[in-house]
Write a protein that holds these residues in place. Sequence first.
Motif, PDB file in Angstrom:
ATOM      1  N   ARG A 283      -7.590 -10.893  -4.341  1.00 52.05           N
ATOM      2  CA  ARG A 283      -6.139 -10.723  -4.092  1.00 52.05           C
ATOM      3  C   ARG A 283      -6.005  -9.492  -5.092  1.00 52.05           C
ATOM      4  O   ARG A 283      -6.493  -9.454  -6.278  1.00 52.05           O
ATOM      5  CB  ARG A 283      -5.419 -12.117  -4.759  1.00 52.05           C
ATOM      6  CG  ARG A 283      -4.061 -11.633  -4.737  1.00 52.05           C
ATOM      7  CD  ARG A 283      -3.211 -13.063  -5.146  1.00 52.05           C
ATOM      8  NE  ARG A 283      -1.866 -12.850  -5.281  1.00 52.05           N
ATOM      9  CZ  ARG A 283      -1.242 -12.704  -6.256  1.00 52.05           C
ATOM     10  NH1 ARG A 283      -1.988 -13.110  -7.319  1.00 52.05           N
ATOM     11  NH2 ARG A 283      -0.094 -12.605  -6.405  1.00 52.05           N
ATOM     12  N   LYS A 284      -5.291  -8.407  -4.464  1.00 49.75           N
ATOM     13  CA  LYS A 284      -5.032  -7.242  -5.115  1.00 49.75           C
ATOM     14  C   LYS A 284      -3.885  -7.723  -6.351  1.00 49.75           C
ATOM     15  O   LYS A 284      -2.928  -8.184  -6.079  1.00 49.75           O
ATOM     16  CB  LYS A 284      -4.220  -6.142  -4.354  1.00 49.75           C
ATOM     17  CG  LYS A 284      -4.274  -4.946  -5.176  1.00 49.75           C
ATOM     18  CD  LYS A 284      -3.998  -3.833  -4.230  1.00 49.75           C
ATOM     19  CE  LYS A 284      -5.196  -3.313  -3.437  1.00 49.75           C
ATOM     20  NZ  LYS A 284      -4.882  -1.982  -2.772  1.00 49.75           N
ATOM     21  N   VAL A 285      -4.387  -7.332  -7.634  1.00 52.42           N
ATOM     22  CA  VAL A 285      -3.321  -7.584  -8.710  1.00 52.42           C
ATOM     23  C   VAL A 285      -3.053  -6.338  -9.265  1.00 52.42           C
ATOM     24  O   VAL A 285      -1.791  -6.501 -10.205  1.00 52.42           O
ATOM     25  CB  VAL A 285      -4.014  -8.694  -9.886  1.00 52.42           C
ATOM     26  CG1 VAL A 285      -4.365  -9.990  -9.105  1.00 52.42           C
ATOM     27  CG2 VAL A 285      -5.374  -7.821 -10.363  1.00 52.42           C
ATOM     28  N   ILE A 286      -3.599  -5.185  -9.192  1.00 51.82           N
ATOM     29  CA  ILE A 286      -2.993  -3.964  -9.399  1.00 51.82           C
ATOM     30  C   ILE A 286      -2.983  -2.938  -8.386  1.00 51.82           C
ATOM     31  O   ILE A 286      -4.059  -2.840  -7.880  1.00 51.82           O
ATOM     32  CB  ILE A 286      -3.796  -3.640 -10.816  1.00 51.82           C
ATOM     33  CG1 ILE A 286      -3.484  -4.355 -11.850  1.00 51.82           C
ATOM     34  CG2 ILE A 286      -3.132  -2.085 -11.261  1.00 51.82           C
ATOM     35  CD1 ILE A 286      -4.514  -3.850 -13.193  1.00 51.82           C
TER      36      ILE A 286
ATOM     37  N   LYS B 212     -10.521   3.354 -19.887  1.00 55.46           N
ATOM     38  CA  LYS B 212     -10.049   3.655 -18.754  1.00 55.46           C
ATOM     39  C   LYS B 212     -10.619   3.401 -17.593  1.00 55.46           C
ATOM     40  O   LYS B 212     -11.712   3.693 -17.627  1.00 55.46           O
ATOM     41  CB  LYS B 212      -9.613   5.429 -18.775  1.00 55.46           C
ATOM     42  CG  LYS B 212      -8.740   5.565 -17.469  1.00 55.46           C
ATOM     43  CD  LYS B 212      -8.243   7.034 -17.622  1.00 55.46           C
ATOM     44  CE  LYS B 212      -8.946   7.977 -16.327  1.00 55.46           C
ATOM     45  NZ  LYS B 212      -8.454   9.369 -16.616  1.00 55.46           N
ATOM     46  N   ILE B 213     -10.251   2.666 -16.492  1.00 59.70           N
ATOM     47  CA  ILE B 213     -10.887   2.335 -15.222  1.00 59.70           C
ATOM     48  C   ILE B 213      -9.718   3.001 -14.302  1.00 59.70           C
ATOM     49  O   ILE B 213      -8.735   2.943 -14.020  1.00 59.70           O
ATOM     50  CB  ILE B 213     -11.026   0.874 -15.199  1.00 59.70           C
ATOM     51  CG1 ILE B 213      -9.712  -0.203 -15.136  1.00 59.70           C
ATOM     52  CG2 ILE B 213     -12.047   0.289 -16.068  1.00 59.70           C
ATOM     53  CD1 ILE B 213      -9.811  -1.630 -15.031  1.00 59.70           C
ATOM     54  N   THR B 214     -10.663   3.409 -12.999  1.00 59.84           N
ATOM     55  CA  THR B 214     -10.233   3.935 -11.676  1.00 59.84           C
ATOM     56  C   THR B 214     -10.632   3.085 -10.708  1.00 59.84           C
ATOM     57  O   THR B 214     -11.824   2.772 -10.599  1.00 59.84           O
ATOM     58  CB  THR B 214     -10.536   5.297 -11.940  1.00 59.84           C
ATOM     59  OG1 THR B 214     -11.743   5.587 -11.732  1.00 59.84           O
ATOM     60  CG2 THR B 214      -9.646   6.332 -13.141  1.00 59.84           C
ATOM     61  N   SER B 215      -9.622   3.093  -9.606  1.00 60.60           N
ATOM     62  CA  SER B 215     -10.179   2.768  -8.307  1.00 60.60           C
ATOM     63  C   SER B 215      -9.115   3.360  -7.200  1.00 60.60           C
ATOM     64  O   SER B 215      -8.120   3.112  -7.581  1.00 60.60           O
ATOM     65  CB  SER B 215     -10.244   1.158  -8.238  1.00 60.60           C
ATOM     66  OG  SER B 215     -10.054   0.922  -7.019  1.00 60.60           O
ATOM     67  N   LYS B 216      -9.510   3.961  -6.239  1.00 58.55           N
ATOM     68  CA  LYS B 216      -8.543   4.721  -5.271  1.00 58.55           C
ATOM     69  C   LYS B 216      -7.860   3.473  -4.672  1.00 58.55           C
ATOM     70  O   LYS B 216      -6.408   3.955  -4.269  1.00 58.55           O
ATOM     71  CB  LYS B 216      -9.097   5.451  -4.495  1.00 58.55           C
ATOM     72  CG  LYS B 216     -10.104   4.766  -3.610  1.00 58.55           C
ATOM     73  CD  LYS B 216     -10.875   5.869  -2.358  1.00 58.55           C
ATOM     74  CE  LYS B 216     -11.666   4.934  -1.603  1.00 58.55           C
ATOM     75  NZ  LYS B 216     -11.834   5.439  -0.492  1.00 58.55           N
ATOM     76  N   ASP B 217      -8.170   2.305  -4.588  1.00 62.47           N
ATOM     77  CA  ASP B 217      -7.560   1.364  -3.934  1.00 62.47           C
ATOM     78  C   ASP B 217      -6.682   0.423  -4.962  1.00 62.47           C
ATOM     79  O   ASP B 217      -6.191  -0.758  -4.306  1.00 62.47           O
ATOM     80  CB  ASP B 217      -8.405   0.705  -2.777  1.00 62.47           C
ATOM     81  CG  ASP B 217      -8.856   1.648  -1.726  1.00 62.47           C
ATOM     82  OD1 ASP B 217      -8.481   2.513  -1.297  1.00 62.47           O
ATOM     83  OD2 ASP B 217     -10.348   1.468  -1.557  1.00 62.47           O
ATOM     84  N   GLY B 218      -6.895   0.468  -5.950  1.00 61.80           N
ATOM     85  CA  GLY B 218      -6.082  -0.509  -7.019  1.00 61.80           C
ATOM     86  C   GLY B 218      -7.430  -1.342  -7.356  1.00 61.80           C
ATOM     87  O   GLY B 218      -8.459  -1.300  -7.094  1.00 61.80           O
ATOM     88  N   PHE B 219      -6.874  -2.535  -7.904  1.00 62.58           N
ATOM     89  CA  PHE B 219      -8.058  -3.694  -8.252  1.00 62.58           C
ATOM     90  C   PHE B 219      -7.524  -5.032  -7.824  1.00 62.58           C
ATOM     91  O   PHE B 219      -6.493  -5.414  -8.024  1.00 62.58           O
ATOM     92  CB  PHE B 219      -7.845  -3.643  -9.765  1.00 62.58           C
ATOM     93  CG  PHE B 219      -8.236  -2.304 -10.479  1.00 62.58           C
ATOM     94  CD1 PHE B 219      -9.329  -1.883 -10.860  1.00 62.58           C
ATOM     95  CD2 PHE B 219      -7.290  -1.138 -10.810  1.00 62.58           C
ATOM     96  CE1 PHE B 219      -9.837  -0.681 -11.303  1.00 62.58           C
ATOM     97  CE2 PHE B 219      -7.384  -0.119 -11.293  1.00 62.58           C
ATOM     98  CZ  PHE B 219      -8.843   0.277 -11.534  1.00 62.58           C
TER      99      PHE B 219
END
Length: 179
Positions: free
Chosen positions: A70-73, A93-100
């Motif tokens: 489940r996407k939460v961010i 800092k964490i990154t992800s092009k699709d959210g988390f």
Amino acid sequence: MPIKQLLALFTVFILSLSSNATESKNKVYEITFSVTATPDQEKEFKDKIVPWASIKNSEVDSKRLIDSTRKVISESEATVIIDYPVRKPVNFKITSKDGFTRGDLLRRIGQIYRQMYRDEEASSTIKTVPIDKRKGLINRNATDGKYGIWGHDIDDLDISSATISCSNGKCTIDLGIES
């Protein structure tokens, strides 16, 4: 300028301010990190749900994590705030092009903690006393490395929740760490 036009312009101005305020408004919400119980945990957790996940074993626990996909961010960037068990809070800092997703967060948080404990051991002049050499309360001794970790070995740490606060496309994540 006629008063009706001034009122109309003023109304548009107020509505635009209101709209911008709504867009920049904080979204604050909490998520949990519960996992399905292993067979040896089922006696302790009658509903077969453990209300936390292991930090050290986050990769393994992410496979048992409830609602892991489940996407939460939705945002592509977030700042994880680590404030326990360290001398002073540290931001990562964490990154992800699709959210988390919930699972993404558990794995990333586990990676951060594991790296912190490695960095602490490498940078500290005070070494961690091995468990079998500790007297009395078997908590971890405080060390003086990069983070000033104290009180608990990584094996002792679990995550039960995270409070996520997002505003203007930026999110911060405050962790509910159990020991």
